[in-house]
Scaffold this active site. Structure first.
Site, mmCIF file in Angstrom:
data_model
loop_
_atom_site.group_PDB
_atom_site.id
_atom_site.type_symbol
_atom_site.label_atom_id
_atom_site.label_comp_id
_atom_site.label_asym_id
_atom_site.label_seq_id
_atom_site.Cartn_x
_atom_site.Cartn_y
_atom_site.Cartn_z
ATOM 1 N N GLY A 1 -7.598 -8.278 1.497
ATOM 2 C CA GLY A 1 -8.462 -7.927 2.612
ATOM 3 C C GLY A 1 -7.938 -8.365 3.964
ATOM 4 N N LYS B 1 -8.908 -0.305 5.181
ATOM 5 C CA LYS B 1 -8.752 1.143 5.227
ATOM 6 C C LYS B 1 -9.998 1.800 5.825
ATOM 7 C CE LYS B 1 -6.059 0.618 1.016
ATOM 8 N NZ LYS B 1 -6.098 0.704 -0.449
ATOM 9 N N GLU C 1 0.352 -0.186 -4.702
ATOM 10 C CA GLU C 1 0.384 0.055 -3.261
ATOM 11 C C GLU C 1 1.770 -0.226 -2.684
ATOM 12 O OE1 GLU C 1 -2.850 -1.672 -1.156
ATOM 13 O OE2 GLU C 1 -4.329 -0.633 -2.399
ATOM 14 N N ASN D 1 -3.625 -3.199 -7.387
ATOM 15 C CA ASN D 1 -5.053 -3.449 -7.565
ATOM 16 C C ASN D 1 -5.454 -3.033 -8.972
ATOM 17 O OD1 ASN D 1 -5.747 -4.454 -4.935
ATOM 18 N ND2 ASN D 1 -5.424 -2.381 -4.176
ATOM 19 N N ARG E 1 -8.140 -2.334 -10.593
ATOM 20 C CA ARG E 1 -9.533 -1.903 -10.579
ATOM 21 C C ARG E 1 -9.638 -0.502 -9.999
ATOM 22 N NH1 ARG E 1 -10.225 -1.983 -5.181
ATOM 23 N NH2 ARG E 1 -9.330 -3.702 -3.974
#
Length: 448
Positions: A164, A237, A275, A289, A291
């Site tokens: 984050g 994002k 990513e 990630n 998830r």
């Protein structure tokens, strides 16, 4: 197949999971804090259990209460959505120890990818291209200076845990290193309880490209192309699209195969996102990630699949319902994240919604859990909805998005909807010419 799934989340993603379950004939259990007693997913679920007061630490992050809710209702599986406990390996282990299925990857894979240094080392070994940087954690300022000198400034100091945008600081020159290093460590300690940091080469004008992958846990895996998530504010994002305006079919197939082969080799199960930063035709891995992603609907739109249902299906022991050959992208999709925030400062804007009208029509999807009279609580993330459009071409998708935004009505609170009206007027957005720095630079100019 599962008989009853407990949804360990709130807001639009909880409602999204509920809808997927109902189409599969699965009963749902909604957990909620006292602040969410009137939330849409709570009202629609087959059963509901209040697990605590408004603070997430006493409700949505309370593992004992969530397990108790499963035992009380007889839920045989838990879907974590995103955020909260979705990437908490300890939680996954506890769930499995209680004979409940976690709808997601194994605790071991979450741990593997949860530490950015370990994840980077693992991906290197699997043939995934990575950003130049330190070989592991950097413990001292002197060591940080040596690493930075070897890879060349600018560099970015990053926390090994969390995400984050927290615990990330830029050092453009040697004179910036002391401040960047000490600040990143202190932020990481405060946010994640772990002050370990590492260094990476800072790329000047990259795009943020992520590859959606899916594994069956037995060595089978596919990729579902890329999403371009380059429009970001403070590493968050804001606007996502698929496919990327700068990735062609040959490049997509090549990097997609690298990613699907990598997760196949580790026998990854369920949905994941790898990513990258992308610059001058090169991909550089930054994190995985483990998830469901907030922006998964744009992938669903162009591949005509339900990723949440696929998660449930694989977690229940079934085969994936598609192969790589089945996954042929169709058209273009764009998502705008609508937040309850007041522009231009993006201050949170909780409160009662007087009127809500969701846009509709061909190729328009609105994922939201708000309704007329609903009160947005001040305790959680400000995301209140995701507007997704799909069309045959990017130009048509942009036109459809403009029309859909003009139909959206959320009265009683401030939202970030005006931001997207303004962005659609920008030639760079219309042409797809933007990087991860574009939005913050544009905002700085607009607020001068």
């Amino acid at each position: 197949m599962f008989k009853k799934v407990l949804i360990a989340n709130r807001g639009e993603i909880a409602l999204r999971i509920h809808r997927a379950c109902k189409e599969m004939g699965i009963q749902t259990v909604a957990i909620h804090s006292t602040a969410d007693a009137n939330a849409m997913h709570v009202r629609m679920a087959d059963e509901r259990v209040c697990i605590g007061p408004p603070p997430a630490s006493q409700s949505y992050l309370s593992v004992p209460y969530i397990i108790a809710a499963c035992e009380i209702t007889g839920a045989d599986a838990i879907h974590p959505g995103y955020g909260f406990l979705s990437e908490n390996a300890t939680f996954v282990q506890i769930v499995e120890d209680h004979g409940i299925t976690f709808i997601g990857p194994s605790a071991a894979h979450i741990r593997l990818m949860g530490d950015k240094i370990t994840a980077k080392d693992t991906m290197k070994g699997l043939g995934v291209p990575c950003v130049p940087g330190s070989d592991g954690g950097v413990a001292t300022l002197d060591e940080a200076r040596k690493v930075a000198a070897s890879i060349g400034y600018p560099v970015i100091v990053k926390a090994t845990a969390g995400g984050g945008g927290r615990g990330m600081k830029l050092a453009r020159a040697a004179s910036d290193m002391e401040t960047a290093f000490t600040t990143a460590r202190s932020e990481a300690k405060a946010a994640f309880g772990n002050d370990e940091v590492y260094l990476e080469k800072y790329l000047g004008a990259p795009r943020h490209i992520e590859i959606q992958v899916f594994g069956d846990g037995k060595g089978g895996a596919v990729h579902l192309g890329e999403r371009d998530c380059s429009l970001q504010r403070r590493h968050q994002k804001v606007f996502e699209e698929a496919p990327s305006p700068v990735i062609d079919a040959k490049t997509r197939a090549k990097i997609g195969k690298v990613c699907s082969d990598a997760i196949a080799r580790i026998k990854y199960s369920g949905a994941g996102t790898i990513e990258f930063l992308y610059e001058r035709g090169e991909f550089y891995f930054i994190e995985m990630n483990t998830r469901l992603q907030v922006e998964h609907p744009v992938t669903e739109a162009i591949y005509d699949v339900d990723i949440v249902q696929e998660q449930i299906r694989v977690a229940a022991g079934h085969k994936m319902s598609f192969t790589q050959d089945d996954l042929v992208p169709n058209g273009h999709a764009i998502e705008c994240r609508i937040n309850a925030e007041k522009l231009p400062g993006f201050q949170p804007s909780p409160g009662r919604i007087a009127t809500y009208y969701a846009p509709g029509g061909l190729g328009v999807r609105m994922d939201s859990a708000i309704y007329d009279g609903y009160t947005i609580p001040p305790y959680y993330d400000s995301l209140i909805g995701k507007l997704i459009v799909h069309a045959r071409t990017r130009d048509l998708a942009l036109a459809r998005l403009r029309r859909a935004l003009s139909e959206l009505v959320v009265d009683g609170i401030d939202t970030t909807t005006p931001l997207f009206h303004a962005l659609l007027d920008e030639p760079d957005i219309q042409k797809g010419k933007y990087t991860i720095h574009w939005l913050e630079e544009w905002l700085a100019r607009e607020t001068q």
